[in-house]
Design a protein around this motif. Sequence first.
Motif, PDB file in Angstrom:
ATOM      1  N   UNK A   1       0.834  -1.206   0.000  1.00  0.00           N
ATOM      2  CA  UNK A   1       0.000   0.000   0.000  1.00  0.00           C
ATOM      3  C   UNK A   1       0.870   1.258   0.000  1.00  0.00           C
ATOM      4  N   UNK A   2       1.945   1.219   0.774  1.00  0.00           N
ATOM      5  CA  UNK A   2       2.859   2.364   0.825  1.00  0.00           C
ATOM      6  C   UNK A   2       3.505   2.592  -0.545  1.00  0.00           C
ATOM      7  N   UNK A   3       4.007   1.517  -1.151  1.00  0.00           N
ATOM      8  CA  UNK A   3       4.672   1.641  -2.446  1.00  0.00           C
ATOM      9  C   UNK A   3       3.698   2.069  -3.543  1.00  0.00           C
ATOM     10  N   UNK A   4       2.423   1.709  -3.412  1.00  0.00           N
ATOM     11  CA  UNK A   4       1.410   2.109  -4.390  1.00  0.00           C
ATOM     12  C   UNK A   4       1.374   3.632  -4.516  1.00  0.00           C
ATOM     13  N   UNK A   5       1.595   4.314  -3.400  1.00  0.00           N
ATOM     14  CA  UNK A   5       1.553   5.774  -3.402  1.00  0.00           C
ATOM     15  C   UNK A   5       2.930   6.404  -3.540  1.00  0.00           C
ATOM     16  N   UNK A   6       3.909   5.890  -2.799  1.00  0.00           N
ATOM     17  CA  UNK A   6       5.214   6.545  -2.703  1.00  0.00           C
ATOM     18  C   UNK A   6       6.338   5.827  -3.459  1.00  0.00           C
ATOM     19  N   UNK A   7       6.054   4.643  -3.999  1.00  0.00           N
ATOM     20  CA  UNK A   7       7.086   3.895  -4.695  1.00  0.00           C
ATOM     21  C   UNK A   7       7.346   4.425  -6.098  1.00  0.00           C
ATOM     22  N   UNK A   8       8.522   4.149  -6.608  1.00  0.00           N
ATOM     23  CA  UNK A   8       8.895   4.535  -7.969  1.00  0.00           C
ATOM     24  C   UNK A   8       8.324   3.494  -8.935  1.00  0.00           C
ATOM     25  N   UNK A   9       7.417   3.899  -9.853  1.00  0.00           N
ATOM     26  CA  UNK A   9       6.834   2.927 -10.789  1.00  0.00           C
ATOM     27  C   UNK A   9       7.871   2.138 -11.578  1.00  0.00           C
ATOM     28  N   UNK A  10       9.035   2.762 -11.845  1.00  0.00           N
ATOM     29  CA  UNK A  10      10.092   2.069 -12.576  1.00  0.00           C
ATOM     30  C   UNK A  10      10.667   0.917 -11.755  1.00  0.00           C
ATOM     31  N   UNK A  11      10.616   1.054 -10.440  1.00  0.00           N
ATOM     32  CA  UNK A  11      11.166   0.036  -9.542  1.00  0.00           C
ATOM     33  C   UNK A  11      10.128  -1.032  -9.219  1.00  0.00           C
TER      34      UNK A  11
END
Length: 363
Positions: free
Chosen positions: A254-264
């Motif tokens: 959930x955290x990465x969905x908002x703050x994660x780098x889509x490339x990663x």
Amino acid sequence: MADSSSNGTAAPAAPAAAAAAASDPKSSFLSIYSRLKSDLLHDSAFDFTDDSLQWIDRMLDYNVPGGKLNRGISVVDSYKILKEGNQLSEDEFFLASALGWCIEWLQAYFLVLDDIMDNSHTRRGQPCWYRVPKVGLIAANDGILLRNHIPRILKQHFRQKPYYVDLLDLFNEVEFQTASGQMLDLITTHEGEKDLSKYKLPVYRRIVQYKTAYYSFYLPVACALLMNGENLDNFVDVKNILVEMGTYFQVQDDYLDCFGDPEVIGKIGTDIEDFKCSWLVVQALERANEDQIKTLTENYGKSDPTSVTKVKEVYKDLNLQAVFMEYESTSYAQLISSIEAQPSKAVQEVLKSFLHKIYKRQK
């Protein structure tokens, strides 16, 4: 089903499959899929026509092997660790892979039906199965078929094993838990008007644990334990650790969905637009003042970029990135402590391998 042996035990996998698995685990795992699919297409319980064979062949290839296969491969990896460094025989590699594929079949079953319920458009970079021309709601029956393939595979290759009944019971129980979690998710997030007041931490945890954690984390390890001759009643603590690990995984997701780098992370997050019961919005609602709650209520669940930006601004104002870092640090320490309290070193290694894979996702 066309049986490969008269007593129901599995015939050896392709020569050197177990050895090859060490250098290329995904390709070796995929090679077992072809054999399992062939068995299902020759199941003597149904008189297949050419059209039905072609349909099932295409349906399976479209829905079962296209993901990352992490759940399935985890059965093989976990069983190897439980064997404490001993090389798997061809038969052991095949059986562990077959159980891994049963989990991938279960995943495909859930996703085919979930996409219909959510009116989703794409899955794994292609149209959802029910949106494929000439499929439509036939996909609902395909989902039922996918679910029914699991006991067919288990009967074919495990019915003479002492843990056969335990496997059936395990898959039935985990399926029930997952479907119940899906029900809770649907009635919380999709029923009637959008209502953020339902988004509380206990509800979030219950959805995550039942919808995701049992089948994604506990099931692969439980399969490996059964293959290793263990009684699952003796591993309740291990189940609880894995379910908590599954919760940790989903919070991170959930955290990465908002703050994660889509490339990663390999995707563009849409939890805000989709009105998901995300850990971030639950945390925000617990901390927000009146104006911030008003902003969330007016903008959460809307797809226009301006609304999404306003929600993210509330998240940043509430410093949810720091809240997540604190949660992650605390959860990781607690999980390591629980894992190291396990009496079996091999079980400790299995659990640590799962935890380290999760922890590395955003590093």
